[in-house]
Design a protein around this motif. Sequence first.
Motif, PDB file in Angstrom:
ATOM      1  N   VAL A   1      10.536  -8.007   5.960  1.00  0.00           N
ATOM      2  CA  VAL A   1      10.058  -7.009   5.006  1.00  0.00           C
ATOM      3  C   VAL A   1       8.689  -6.494   5.415  1.00  0.00           C
TER       4      VAL A   1
ATOM      5  N   LEU B   1      11.592  -6.716  -4.475  1.00  0.00           N
ATOM      6  CA  LEU B   1      11.061  -7.691  -3.524  1.00  0.00           C
ATOM      7  C   LEU B   1      11.426  -9.120  -3.919  1.00  0.00           C
TER       8      LEU B   1
ATOM      9  N   TYR C   1      12.959   1.135  -2.449  1.00  0.00           N
ATOM     10  CA  TYR C   1      12.008   1.460  -3.513  1.00  0.00           C
ATOM     11  C   TYR C   1      12.716   1.317  -4.855  1.00  0.00           C
TER      12      TYR C   1
ATOM     13  N   ASN D   1       5.612  -3.604   4.223  1.00  0.00           N
ATOM     14  CA  ASN D   1       5.116  -2.730   3.168  1.00  0.00           C
ATOM     15  C   ASN D   1       4.768  -1.367   3.752  1.00  0.00           C
ATOM     16  N   HIS D   2       5.019  -0.324   2.980  1.00  0.00           N
ATOM     17  CA  HIS D   2       4.685   1.027   3.414  1.00  0.00           C
ATOM     18  C   HIS D   2       3.853   1.697   2.335  1.00  0.00           C
ATOM     19  N   GLU D   3       2.724   2.229   2.726  1.00  0.00           N
ATOM     20  CA  GLU D   3       1.854   2.909   1.770  1.00  0.00           C
ATOM     21  C   GLU D   3       2.200   4.388   1.741  1.00  0.00           C
TER      22      GLU D   3
ATOM     23  N   SER E   1      11.706  -1.729   4.768  1.00  0.00           N
ATOM     24  CA  SER E   1      10.389  -1.176   4.491  1.00  0.00           C
ATOM     25  C   SER E   1      10.342  -0.801   3.013  1.00  0.00           C
ATOM     26  N   ASP E   2       9.424  -1.430   2.292  1.00  0.00           N
ATOM     27  CA  ASP E   2       9.333  -1.193   0.848  1.00  0.00           C
ATOM     28  C   ASP E   2       8.180  -0.247   0.527  1.00  0.00           C
ATOM     29  N   ASP E   3       8.468   0.724  -0.332  1.00  0.00           N
ATOM     30  CA  ASP E   3       7.515   1.786  -0.655  1.00  0.00           C
ATOM     31  C   ASP E   3       6.714   1.492  -1.922  1.00  0.00           C
ATOM     32  N   GLY E   4       6.437   0.208  -2.164  1.00  0.00           N
ATOM     33  CA  GLY E   4       5.645  -0.143  -3.336  1.00  0.00           C
ATOM     34  C   GLY E   4       6.469  -0.327  -4.591  1.00  0.00           C
ATOM     35  N   SER E   5       7.594  -1.019  -4.485  1.00  0.00           N
ATOM     36  CA  SER E   5       8.473  -1.238  -5.633  1.00  0.00           C
ATOM     37  C   SER E   5       7.732  -1.936  -6.771  1.00  0.00           C
TER      38      SER E   5
ATOM     39  N   ASN F   1       9.103   6.289   4.815  1.00  0.00           N
ATOM     40  CA  ASN F   1       9.426   4.883   4.615  1.00  0.00           C
ATOM     41  C   ASN F   1      10.414   4.447   5.694  1.00  0.00           C
TER      42      ASN F   1
END
Length: 245
Positions: free
Chosen positions: A52, A39, A4, A54-56, A30-34, A74
Amino acid sequence: MAAYNGERFIKQQIDSILCQLNSEDELIISDDGSTDKTLEIINSIQDNRIKVFNHEKENSHKDEYSSFRYATFNFENAIKNAKGDYIFLTDQDDLWLKDKVKKCLELFKTYDCVVHNYQVIDENGNVIKNQFWNKNPLHKSLFMNVLDNHFRGCCMEFKTSFLKEILPFDKDIIGHDYWIGSLLSYFGKVYYEMEPLMQYRSYTGTVSAYKKTSLAYKLHHRYYLYKSVLKRIKQIKNQGKNENE
């Protein structure tokens, strides 16, 4: 890896990991909405071992400790998407030391979970402390491992055969490493490696530096964690009994 807004250090960390992996390994991120260039940096590496997801973020627990929960779930998302035999947890801003993977794989011949020592570095990569622990910080009893918990996620590796014990995470925990470490100390064979195998970057801006928790909050968290771990242990045992009937 849980990511993140990690544009500052994530490239260095990924480089320290990929050089230790073989062609069959994978780096799950797992990306927390960077909202920064995280990314973009990951995609620029162009390595097919990197995957990769995505995690909401779950906002049902919006409070001053939300950052801990965001990171915890995450990591759960990353773990759910892993397909290998072993899972190595890693933060986005640290550095793996040479032969970390090789040494851990050797230990997996005897143990189910490996936790190891670490060096502490500053934001510029200067070593602040060459070895954080001078003796094994883990305990033999489940109760003490919850009360005096020293499972640091970025220093943990475990066999995926234990995912049935740790997944899904209890919905109200705030520490993925506390949860995983406590359960594996009960169900598995855990080994603490005194040799530092990674460099932990200490600087203002990390999730662990986000909030200095009060003693009351720490005790409340430990109490809840202990209850949650005991509940999961009971569930696993009952499930085993039902399968054997």
